[in-house]
Design a protein around this motif. Structure first.
Motif, short mmCIF file in Angstrom:
data_model
loop_
_atom_site.label_atom_id
_atom_site.label_comp_id
_atom_site.label_asym_id
_atom_site.label_seq_id
_atom_site.Cartn_x
_atom_site.Cartn_y
_atom_site.Cartn_z
N ILE A 91 9.89 -5.83 -2.24
CA ILE A 91 8.68 -6.15 -1.46
C ILE A 91 8.11 -7.50 -1.86
O ILE A 91 7.53 -8.21 -1.06
CB ILE A 91 7.61 -5.05 -1.64
CG1 ILE A 91 8.17 -3.70 -1.17
CG2 ILE A 91 6.33 -5.39 -0.87
CD1 ILE A 91 7.28 -2.52 -1.49
N PHE A 121 0.67 -4.96 -3.58
CA PHE A 121 1.16 -6.34 -3.70
C PHE A 121 0.19 -7.29 -2.99
O PHE A 121 -0.19 -8.33 -3.52
CB PHE A 121 2.54 -6.49 -3.05
CG PHE A 121 3.68 -6.40 -4.03
CD1 PHE A 121 3.89 -7.40 -4.98
CD2 PHE A 121 4.57 -5.33 -4.00
CE1 PHE A 121 4.94 -7.33 -5.88
CE2 PHE A 121 5.63 -5.26 -4.90
CZ PHE A 121 5.81 -6.26 -5.83
N LYS A 122 -0.20 -6.89 -1.80
CA LYS A 122 -1.07 -7.73 -0.98
C LYS A 122 -2.42 -7.94 -1.69
O LYS A 122 -2.91 -9.07 -1.81
CB LYS A 122 -1.30 -7.04 0.38
CG LYS A 122 -1.61 -8.02 1.46
CD LYS A 122 -1.50 -7.37 2.82
CE LYS A 122 -2.16 -8.29 3.82
NZ LYS A 122 -2.48 -7.64 5.05
N PHE A 157 10.50 -0.91 -5.54
CA PHE A 157 9.56 -1.77 -4.82
C PHE A 157 9.74 -3.25 -5.15
O PHE A 157 8.96 -4.09 -4.68
CB PHE A 157 8.11 -1.33 -5.11
CG PHE A 157 7.84 0.11 -4.80
CD1 PHE A 157 8.37 0.72 -3.67
CD2 PHE A 157 7.05 0.89 -5.65
CE1 PHE A 157 8.13 2.05 -3.38
CE2 PHE A 157 6.80 2.23 -5.37
CZ PHE A 157 7.35 2.81 -4.23
N GLN A 212 6.30 3.23 -0.52
CA GLN A 212 6.51 1.82 -0.20
C GLN A 212 5.26 1.23 0.45
O GLN A 212 4.86 0.10 0.15
CB GLN A 212 7.71 1.68 0.74
CG GLN A 212 8.00 0.24 1.11
CD GLN A 212 9.15 0.14 2.10
OE1 GLN A 212 10.08 0.94 2.05
NE2 GLN A 212 9.10 -0.83 2.99
N LYS A 213 4.65 2.01 1.33
CA LYS A 213 3.46 1.53 2.02
C LYS A 213 2.36 1.18 1.02
O LYS A 213 1.73 0.12 1.10
CB LYS A 213 2.99 2.62 2.99
CG LYS A 213 2.25 2.07 4.15
CD LYS A 213 2.13 3.08 5.26
CE LYS A 213 0.97 2.65 6.14
NZ LYS A 213 0.29 3.76 6.73
N GLU A 214 2.15 2.08 0.07
CA GLU A 214 1.10 1.84 -0.92
C GLU A 214 1.46 0.65 -1.83
O GLU A 214 0.60 -0.11 -2.26
CB GLU A 214 0.87 3.09 -1.76
CG GLU A 214 0.12 4.17 -1.01
CD GLU A 214 0.33 5.54 -1.60
OE1 GLU A 214 -0.56 6.02 -2.30
OE2 GLU A 214 1.41 6.14 -1.35
N ALA A 215 2.78 0.50 -2.09
CA ALA A 215 3.21 -0.64 -2.93
C ALA A 215 2.92 -1.95 -2.19
O ALA A 215 2.49 -2.93 -2.80
CB ALA A 215 4.69 -0.51 -3.25
N GLU A 216 3.15 -1.95 -0.88
CA GLU A 216 2.87 -3.17 -0.10
C GLU A 216 1.38 -3.51 -0.14
O GLU A 216 1.00 -4.67 -0.30
CB GLU A 216 3.35 -2.99 1.35
CG GLU A 216 4.85 -3.18 1.41
CD GLU A 216 5.44 -3.00 2.81
OE1 GLU A 216 4.66 -3.01 3.78
OE2 GLU A 216 6.66 -2.86 2.90
N VAL A 217 0.55 -2.47 -0.02
CA VAL A 217 -0.91 -2.68 -0.07
C VAL A 217 -1.30 -3.27 -1.44
O VAL A 217 -2.08 -4.21 -1.55
CB VAL A 217 -1.65 -1.34 0.19
CG1 VAL A 217 -3.14 -1.46 -0.09
CG2 VAL A 217 -1.39 -0.87 1.61
N LYS A 239 8.09 -10.89 0.15
CA LYS A 239 7.15 -11.20 1.23
C LYS A 239 5.98 -12.05 0.74
O LYS A 239 5.24 -12.61 1.52
CB LYS A 239 6.55 -9.90 1.80
CG LYS A 239 7.54 -9.05 2.53
CD LYS A 239 6.75 -7.96 3.26
CE LYS A 239 7.70 -6.92 3.81
NZ LYS A 239 6.99 -5.74 4.28
N PHE A 240 5.77 -12.06 -0.57
CA PHE A 240 4.59 -12.75 -1.11
C PHE A 240 5.02 -13.89 -2.01
O PHE A 240 5.80 -13.71 -2.93
CB PHE A 240 3.73 -11.76 -1.91
CG PHE A 240 3.29 -10.59 -1.13
CD1 PHE A 240 2.14 -10.64 -0.36
CD2 PHE A 240 4.04 -9.42 -1.12
CE1 PHE A 240 1.74 -9.55 0.38
CE2 PHE A 240 3.65 -8.31 -0.39
CZ PHE A 240 2.49 -8.39 0.38
#
Ligand code: PGA
Length: 250
Positions: free
Chosen positions: A49, A23-24, A46, A16-21, A52-53
């Motif tokens: 997530i 996406f960002k 994911f 999840q952490k890498e998916a957030e990175v 958030k964007f």
């Protein structure tokens, strides 16, 4: 001109952490892109997530969907669930899914269901090999005719077709297609659509190219091959390369 870029993350990234990175990073690349609709297709876990964007050029896509609308189907994800997660587009008939058993009949069922729930299918077609006698053309023709069976012409504006020759996609790709190979197929697909529906519908349907798309070949598929957009796999999870692909389009 409005182009479409589909980012197919496939079975990546692992957390999840890498998916957030990712996406960002994708969103900051997309910020300055104009006239291009970008559809990000992460794996199911994911999808959430994306909330958030926010960006009006970016849409959320899914890589697959159940062919059943609802019920007792262990391990399946329904169109309604995707709709409620904020998904707008769904890839169907991807070559990698066809290898896992998705037939044209299953793909057809998925498309019919998606349209019922007002989701937009991205229908992938493409041959395993290019025989010199042109048999690959009838293979793709059959994929299109059977996948679109029973779908009324009024719905075609809601469907995107992606030509993705199997030999050009993923890690096992032998090579990318040429712009001429894409153009031949684009004309051929439009002819099939014109025969089933009408020249007007054929003219307006969006046809993408997918298979080893990279920053170097992007321009040639769009400008010389006449692709209305691209379906990007591996290079969509590499922000540097994905950014270069998007810049090449603008
Ligand atoms: P690729 O994948 O860009 O990694 O070849 C494309 C796809 O399979 O959708």
């Amino acid at each position: 001109m409005n182009r479409v870029v589909v980012a197919n993350w496939k079975m990546n990234p692992p957390s999840q952490k890498e998916a957030e990175v990712l996406f960002k990073a994708s969103h900051s690349l997309i910020k300055n892109i104009k006239n291009t609709k970008i559809i990000i297709c992460p794996p199911f876990p994911f999808l959430f997530i994306a909330k958030k964007f926010k960006n009006k050029n970016v849409f959320l896509g899914s890589q697959n969907v159940s062919s059943e609308a609802e019920g007792s189907y262990t391990g399946e994800v329904s169109p309604k669930m995707l709709k409620n997660m904020g998904v707008s587009y769904v890839i169907v008939g991807h070559g990698e899914r066809r290898l896992l058993g998705d037939t044209n009949e299953i793909v057809n069922k998925k498309i019919l269901n998606l349209l019922k729930f007002k989701l937009f299918p991205i229908l992938c077609v493409g041959e395993n090999k290019r025989e010199s006698d042109g048999r690959y053309l009838s293979f793709v023709e059959e994929q299109i005719k059977n996948s679109l069976f029973g779908i009324p012409g009024t719905q075609l504006k809601n469907i995107i077709i992606a030509y993705e020759p199997i030999w050009a996609i993923g890690k096992n790709a032998t090579r990318e297609a040429t712009k001429d190979e894409f153009m031949e197929m684009k004309i051929f697909i439009k002819k099939i659509i014109a025969d089933i529906y009408s020249p007007k519908i054929a003219h307006s349907i969006i046809i993408l190219y997918g298979g080893s798309v990279n920053p170097q070949n992007t321009k040639s598929f769009i400008e010389d091959g006449g692709a209305e957009g691209l379906l990007v796999g591996r290079d969509s999870i590499n922000p540097k390369k994905f950014g270069a692909i998007l810049s090449a389009l603008n």
